[in-house]
Scaffold this motif. Structure first.
Motif, PDB file in Angstrom:
ATOM      1  N   ILE A 205      35.046  -6.609 -42.084  1.00  0.00           N
ATOM      2  CA  ILE A 205      36.415  -6.262 -41.512  1.00  0.00           C
ATOM      3  C   ILE A 205      36.065  -4.605 -40.954  1.00  0.00           C
ATOM      4  O   ILE A 205      35.700  -3.845 -41.723  1.00  0.00           O
ATOM      5  CB  ILE A 205      37.406  -6.281 -42.530  1.00  0.00           C
ATOM      6  N   VAL A 206      36.755  -4.266 -39.951  1.00  0.00           N
ATOM      7  CA  VAL A 206      36.223  -3.079 -39.042  1.00  0.00           C
ATOM      8  C   VAL A 206      37.486  -2.347 -38.646  1.00  0.00           C
ATOM      9  O   VAL A 206      38.617  -3.046 -38.005  1.00  0.00           O
ATOM     10  CB  VAL A 206      35.629  -3.369 -37.896  1.00  0.00           C
ATOM     11  N   HIS A 207      37.475  -1.148 -39.242  1.00  0.00           N
ATOM     12  CA  HIS A 207      38.290   0.012 -38.507  1.00  0.00           C
ATOM     13  C   HIS A 207      37.908   0.335 -37.112  1.00  0.00           C
ATOM     14  O   HIS A 207      36.660   0.938 -36.879  1.00  0.00           O
ATOM     15  CB  HIS A 207      38.721   1.213 -39.627  1.00  0.00           C
ATOM     16  N   ALA A 208      38.604  -0.058 -36.206  1.00  0.00           N
ATOM     17  CA  ALA A 208      38.115  -0.357 -34.743  1.00  0.00           C
ATOM     18  C   ALA A 208      38.611   0.749 -33.965  1.00  0.00           C
ATOM     19  O   ALA A 208      39.662   0.671 -33.034  1.00  0.00           O
ATOM     20  CB  ALA A 208      38.133  -1.753 -33.872  1.00  0.00           C
ATOM     21  N   GLU A 209      38.141   1.965 -33.819  1.00  0.00           N
ATOM     22  CA  GLU A 209      38.295   3.045 -33.099  1.00  0.00           C
ATOM     23  C   GLU A 209      37.160   3.937 -32.407  1.00  0.00           C
ATOM     24  O   GLU A 209      36.030   3.882 -33.540  1.00  0.00           O
ATOM     25  CB  GLU A 209      39.221   4.004 -33.575  1.00  0.00           C
ATOM     26  N   ASP A 210      36.726   4.163 -31.309  1.00  0.00           N
ATOM     27  CA  ASP A 210      35.525   4.494 -30.984  1.00  0.00           C
ATOM     28  C   ASP A 210      35.148   6.145 -31.150  1.00  0.00           C
ATOM     29  O   ASP A 210      36.257   6.777 -30.796  1.00  0.00           O
ATOM     30  CB  ASP A 210      35.411   4.216 -29.325  1.00  0.00           C
ATOM     31  N   ALA A 211      34.514   6.367 -31.974  1.00  0.00           N
ATOM     32  CA  ALA A 211      34.229   7.574 -32.490  1.00  0.00           C
ATOM     33  C   ALA A 211      34.114   8.871 -31.227  1.00  0.00           C
ATOM     34  O   ALA A 211      34.571   9.928 -31.327  1.00  0.00           O
ATOM     35  CB  ALA A 211      32.952   7.961 -33.405  1.00  0.00           C
ATOM     36  N   ALA A 212      33.020   8.317 -30.238  1.00  0.00           N
ATOM     37  CA  ALA A 212      32.916   9.266 -28.877  1.00  0.00           C
ATOM     38  C   ALA A 212      34.085   9.494 -28.240  1.00  0.00           C
ATOM     39  O   ALA A 212      34.379  10.785 -27.894  1.00  0.00           O
ATOM     40  CB  ALA A 212      31.825   8.580 -28.196  1.00  0.00           C
ATOM     41  N   ALA A 226      53.582  13.642 -29.587  1.00  0.00           N
ATOM     42  CA  ALA A 226      52.930  13.062 -28.592  1.00  0.00           C
ATOM     43  C   ALA A 226      51.752  13.733 -28.498  1.00  0.00           C
ATOM     44  O   ALA A 226      50.699  13.179 -27.952  1.00  0.00           O
ATOM     45  CB  ALA A 226      53.755  13.615 -27.207  1.00  0.00           C
ATOM     46  N   ASP A 227      51.353  14.924 -28.896  1.00  0.00           N
ATOM     47  CA  ASP A 227      50.007  15.459 -29.009  1.00  0.00           C
ATOM     48  C   ASP A 227      49.216  14.708 -30.052  1.00  0.00           C
ATOM     49  O   ASP A 227      47.936  14.538 -29.740  1.00  0.00           O
ATOM     50  CB  ASP A 227      50.292  17.070 -29.588  1.00  0.00           C
ATOM     51  N   PHE A 228      49.674  14.410 -31.115  1.00  0.00           N
ATOM     52  CA  PHE A 228      48.854  13.674 -31.982  1.00  0.00           C
ATOM     53  C   PHE A 228      48.414  12.173 -31.412  1.00  0.00           C
ATOM     54  O   PHE A 228      47.334  11.546 -31.411  1.00  0.00           O
ATOM     55  CB  PHE A 228      49.580  13.132 -33.219  1.00  0.00           C
ATOM     56  N   LEU A 229      49.413  11.413 -30.805  1.00  0.00           N
ATOM     57  CA  LEU A 229      49.296  10.095 -29.902  1.00  0.00           C
ATOM     58  C   LEU A 229      48.104  10.271 -29.121  1.00  0.00           C
ATOM     59  O   LEU A 229      47.291   9.673 -28.940  1.00  0.00           O
ATOM     60  CB  LEU A 229      50.422   9.725 -29.496  1.00  0.00           C
ATOM     61  N   ALA A 230      48.153  11.608 -28.397  1.00  0.00           N
ATOM     62  CA  ALA A 230      47.011  11.662 -27.293  1.00  0.00           C
ATOM     63  C   ALA A 230      45.667  11.920 -28.034  1.00  0.00           C
ATOM     64  O   ALA A 230      44.714  11.499 -27.346  1.00  0.00           O
ATOM     65  CB  ALA A 230      47.395  12.818 -26.555  1.00  0.00           C
ATOM     66  N   SER A 231      45.476  12.174 -29.086  1.00  0.00           N
ATOM     67  CA  SER A 231      44.365  12.428 -29.976  1.00  0.00           C
ATOM     68  C   SER A 231      43.702  10.999 -30.264  1.00  0.00           C
ATOM     69  O   SER A 231      42.669  11.027 -30.728  1.00  0.00           O
ATOM     70  CB  SER A 231      44.506  13.599 -31.070  1.00  0.00           C
ATOM     71  N   ARG A 232      44.618  10.066 -30.445  1.00  0.00           N
ATOM     72  CA  ARG A 232      43.895   8.744 -30.883  1.00  0.00           C
ATOM     73  C   ARG A 232      44.396   7.711 -29.717  1.00  0.00           C
ATOM     74  O   ARG A 232      45.131   7.099 -29.862  1.00  0.00           O
ATOM     75  CB  ARG A 232      44.533   8.232 -32.164  1.00  0.00           C
ATOM     76  N   PRO A 233      43.521   8.053 -28.402  1.00  0.00           N
ATOM     77  CA  PRO A 233      43.934   7.102 -27.201  1.00  0.00           C
ATOM     78  C   PRO A 233      43.635   5.639 -27.411  1.00  0.00           C
ATOM     79  O   PRO A 233      42.829   5.085 -27.927  1.00  0.00           O
ATOM     80  CB  PRO A 233      43.104   7.868 -26.051  1.00  0.00           C
ATOM     81  N   ARG A 234      44.523   4.883 -26.773  1.00  0.00           N
ATOM     82  CA  ARG A 234      44.334   3.120 -27.011  1.00  0.00           C
ATOM     83  C   ARG A 234      43.017   3.049 -26.384  1.00  0.00           C
ATOM     84  O   ARG A 234      42.546   1.885 -26.963  1.00  0.00           O
ATOM     85  CB  ARG A 234      45.625   2.704 -26.269  1.00  0.00           C
ATOM     86  N   GLU A 235      42.609   3.728 -25.514  1.00  0.00           N
ATOM     87  CA  GLU A 235      41.081   3.141 -24.925  1.00  0.00           C
ATOM     88  C   GLU A 235      40.009   3.459 -26.001  1.00  0.00           C
ATOM     89  O   GLU A 235      39.169   2.328 -25.855  1.00  0.00           O
ATOM     90  CB  GLU A 235      40.665   4.301 -23.873  1.00  0.00           C
ATOM     91  N   ALA A 236      40.283   4.293 -27.092  1.00  0.00           N
ATOM     92  CA  ALA A 236      39.356   4.112 -28.264  1.00  0.00           C
ATOM     93  C   ALA A 236      39.227   2.914 -29.112  1.00  0.00           C
ATOM     94  O   ALA A 236      38.219   2.232 -29.368  1.00  0.00           O
ATOM     95  CB  ALA A 236      39.496   5.493 -28.902  1.00  0.00           C
ATOM     96  N   GLU A 237      40.762   2.433 -29.318  1.00  0.00           N
ATOM     97  CA  GLU A 237      40.728   1.156 -29.913  1.00  0.00           C
ATOM     98  C   GLU A 237      40.120   0.190 -29.226  1.00  0.00           C
ATOM     99  O   GLU A 237      39.428  -0.866 -29.596  1.00  0.00           O
ATOM    100  CB  GLU A 237      42.109   1.171 -30.116  1.00  0.00           C
ATOM    101  N   GLY A 238      40.382   0.193 -28.008  1.00  0.00           N
ATOM    102  CA  GLY A 238      39.834  -0.897 -26.951  1.00  0.00           C
ATOM    103  C   GLY A 238      38.415  -1.076 -26.965  1.00  0.00           C
ATOM    104  O   GLY A 238      37.705  -2.210 -27.014  1.00  0.00           O
ATOM    105  N   ALA A 239      37.821   0.122 -26.851  1.00  0.00           N
ATOM    106  CA  ALA A 239      36.153   0.055 -26.675  1.00  0.00           C
ATOM    107  C   ALA A 239      35.826  -0.327 -28.204  1.00  0.00           C
ATOM    108  O   ALA A 239      34.682  -1.247 -28.083  1.00  0.00           O
ATOM    109  CB  ALA A 239      35.612   1.625 -26.478  1.00  0.00           C
ATOM    110  N   ALA A 240      36.419  -0.070 -29.216  1.00  0.00           N
ATOM    111  CA  ALA A 240      35.683  -0.324 -30.362  1.00  0.00           C
ATOM    112  C   ALA A 240      35.900  -1.930 -30.824  1.00  0.00           C
ATOM    113  O   ALA A 240      35.203  -2.670 -31.196  1.00  0.00           O
ATOM    114  CB  ALA A 240      36.442   0.476 -31.687  1.00  0.00           C
ATOM    115  N   VAL A 241      37.043  -2.322 -30.309  1.00  0.00           N
ATOM    116  CA  VAL A 241      37.199  -3.796 -30.215  1.00  0.00           C
ATOM    117  C   VAL A 241      36.326  -4.815 -29.609  1.00  0.00           C
ATOM    118  O   VAL A 241      35.738  -5.531 -30.099  1.00  0.00           O
ATOM    119  CB  VAL A 241      38.679  -4.301 -30.158  1.00  0.00           C
ATOM    120  N   SER A 242      36.030  -4.224 -28.484  1.00  0.00           N
ATOM    121  CA  SER A 242      35.129  -4.731 -27.537  1.00  0.00           C
ATOM    122  C   SER A 242      33.789  -4.859 -28.111  1.00  0.00           C
ATOM    123  O   SER A 242      32.795  -5.843 -28.251  1.00  0.00           O
ATOM    124  CB  SER A 242      35.063  -4.017 -26.194  1.00  0.00           C
TER     125      SER A 242
END
Length: 474
Positions: A205-212, A226-242
């Motif tokens: 089971i994986v916490h899927a967010e891309d570190a880079a 809004a500033d915190f939300l920008a610090s965890r972009p959905r692109e990071a989640e998508g890349a890690a899921v891939s």
């Protein structure tokens, strides 16, 4: 004491005396509410019969307990929450086995699986697992299983942990928040998958967010959500899921995406499933109930990682659930003391991330599902049977002969207002304080006996393996 779970059907018998008989007009059997009687013997459901069948204790014993549901109550299987951070030992001041499992029982959750962090030591070796089991022994009010952990350098510990009965293994692709449980790279993830695919077909089971991508995002000290939300972009989640999908496809391993918050990943998950990749995904009540619009300036009780996102994203997650792309819903209960949750006087960069909701999961999800016209039967499937099946709890999650007699009594039309101070988890901090919810849990039964906040009757569970060494998961 630790116990391996019996197989479904073991000990089933529809005749003879029962220790408990439950009767009601609405009992969830085979995915539908129906008038029924349930007979329980030795903690196992021995009979499911139409209401009026007259199930009772034996004439000689004459001592069977009975439970008659009120007209506004339904009987459902006890919920199964496979994503709970208990934190004991080492950070018991955040949460402990007694407080967490009392909260579970109060919320109709009769089985949890505990995460390998934030306890000290983390559950990354058999020795650490035994420390955790010793801390839990005699202190749990519901049944408790344990995840192992994958961290850099513990590859040799994985097969021994499988043999010791863990339900699978968790890893992070980004910093976990605690230094003693470091993240792995995608290559280390794949190496662990290769080991686990041959070690009882165990689940990763994986916490899927891309570190880079997380590191490259802005991380200002700010009280603005809004500033915190920008610090965890959905692109990071998508890349890690891939990355998880790619490595699972390559190794043939079973993989599971934890706490999906970004609906952008749904299409690639659906495609992976269509191509036979052995991947499943969960989401959590906070992503289904809350949105970024709910988070006021400095309201760090809402902080979690990955973050709560926009209203349109929430709607898409519900669509993913209804379509079967998202497999189930679990809490990711991760409490902390107020001093940590409100560190920095509302600075989202400073505050600890984690939502406390173990006791509230069912009414939270049901309130929103009901608003969307989704039936309670589906909600219970997402919160009981589906997580039980995925982790191999073959006797949990359904009301049927031979299954564990774990039940929740639920009043789906009753309402209440959340009072954080009245909840059973250790600290009175939750983003749901003051929220009106529909659906009240009026009681829970574990192995056919009503849960009692003064008597810890839960068992420590071991993951059963079949004779060929593979998992019991269907």
């Amino acid at each position: 004491m630790s116990e391996r779970m019996p197989r479904a059907g073991a000990g089933s018998a529809a005749s003879g005396s029962f220790d408990l008989v439950v009767r009601g007009e609405r009992v969830l059997v085979d995915g539908e509410f129906t008038p029924a009687e349930i007979g329980v013997r030795d903690g196992v459901i021995g009979a499911v019969a139409p209401l009026g069948a007259g199930l009772a204790g034996g004439a000689a014993a004459g001592t069977a307990r009975t439970l008659e549901l009120a007209p506004d109550e339904v009987l459902i299987p006890g919920l199964v929450d496979t994503h709970v951070h208990v934190n004991e030992p080492g950070r018991t001041e955040w949460e402990g086995f007694a407080s967490a499992t009392r909260a579970a029982a109060a919320g109709g959750v009769t089985t949890i699986v505990d995460m390998p962090l934030n306890s000290i030591p983390p559950t990354t070796s058999v020795a650490a697992l035994e420390v955790k089991r010793a801390a839990a022994a005699g202190r749990v009010f519901v049944d408790v299983g344990f995840w192992g952990g994958v961290v850099p350098g513990n590859e040799a510990d994985l097969e021994p942990l499988v043999a010791a009965g863990v339900f699978g293994f968790k890893c992070f692709l980004v910093h976990s928040g605690v230094d003693e449980f470091p993240a792995v790279t995608a290559d280390e993830l794949e190496a662990a998958m290769s080991v686990l695919a041959g070690a009882g077909d165990s689940l990763l089971i994986v916490h899927a967010e891309d570190a880079a991508l997380i590191d490259a995002a802005p991380h200002p000290h700010s009280r603005e959500y809004a500033d915190f939300l920008a610090s965890r972009p959905r692109e990071a989640e998508g890349a890690a899921v891939s990355a998880v999908i790619e490595r699972a496809q390559r190794t043939g391993a079973r993989a599971h995406i934890l706490h999906l918050s970004s609906a952008d990943a749904l299409d690639r998950i659906a495609t992976a499933k269509q191509h036979g990749v052995r991947v499943t995904v969960e989401t959590c009540p906070h992503y289904l109930v809350l949105t970024a619009d709910d988070v006021a300036t400095g309201a760090t009780e809402f902080k979690c990682c990955p973050p709560i996102r926009e209203p349109g994203n929430r709607d898409a997650l519900w669509q993913g659930l209804e379509a079967g792309i998202i497999d189930f819903v679990v809490s990711d209960h991760s409490p902390a003391p107020a001093a940590l949750k409100f560190a920095g006087d509302g600075d989202f960069a400073e505050a600890w991330g984690g939502i406390a909701s173990l006791q509230l999961g069912l009414p939270l999800v049901w309130t929103e599902a009901r608003r969307r016209g989704i039936r309670l039967e589906r909600v219970v499937e997402w919160m009981s049977d589906a997580p039980a099946r995925r982790v191999g709890l073959t006797t949990k999650g359904r009301i049927a002969e031979g299954m564990a007699a774990d039940f929740a009594v639920f009043a789906p039309e009753a309402t209440f207002t959340v009072d954080a101070a009245a909840l059973e988890h250790r600290h009175p901090v939750t983003p749901y304080d003051g929220r009106e919810l529909t659906g009240v849990v009026r009681g829970a039964h574990l192995a056919g006996v009503a849960t009692d906040r003064s008597r810890p009757r839960g068992r420590l569970l071991l993951r059963a393996q079949s004779e060929d060494g593979r998992s019991d998961e269907a």
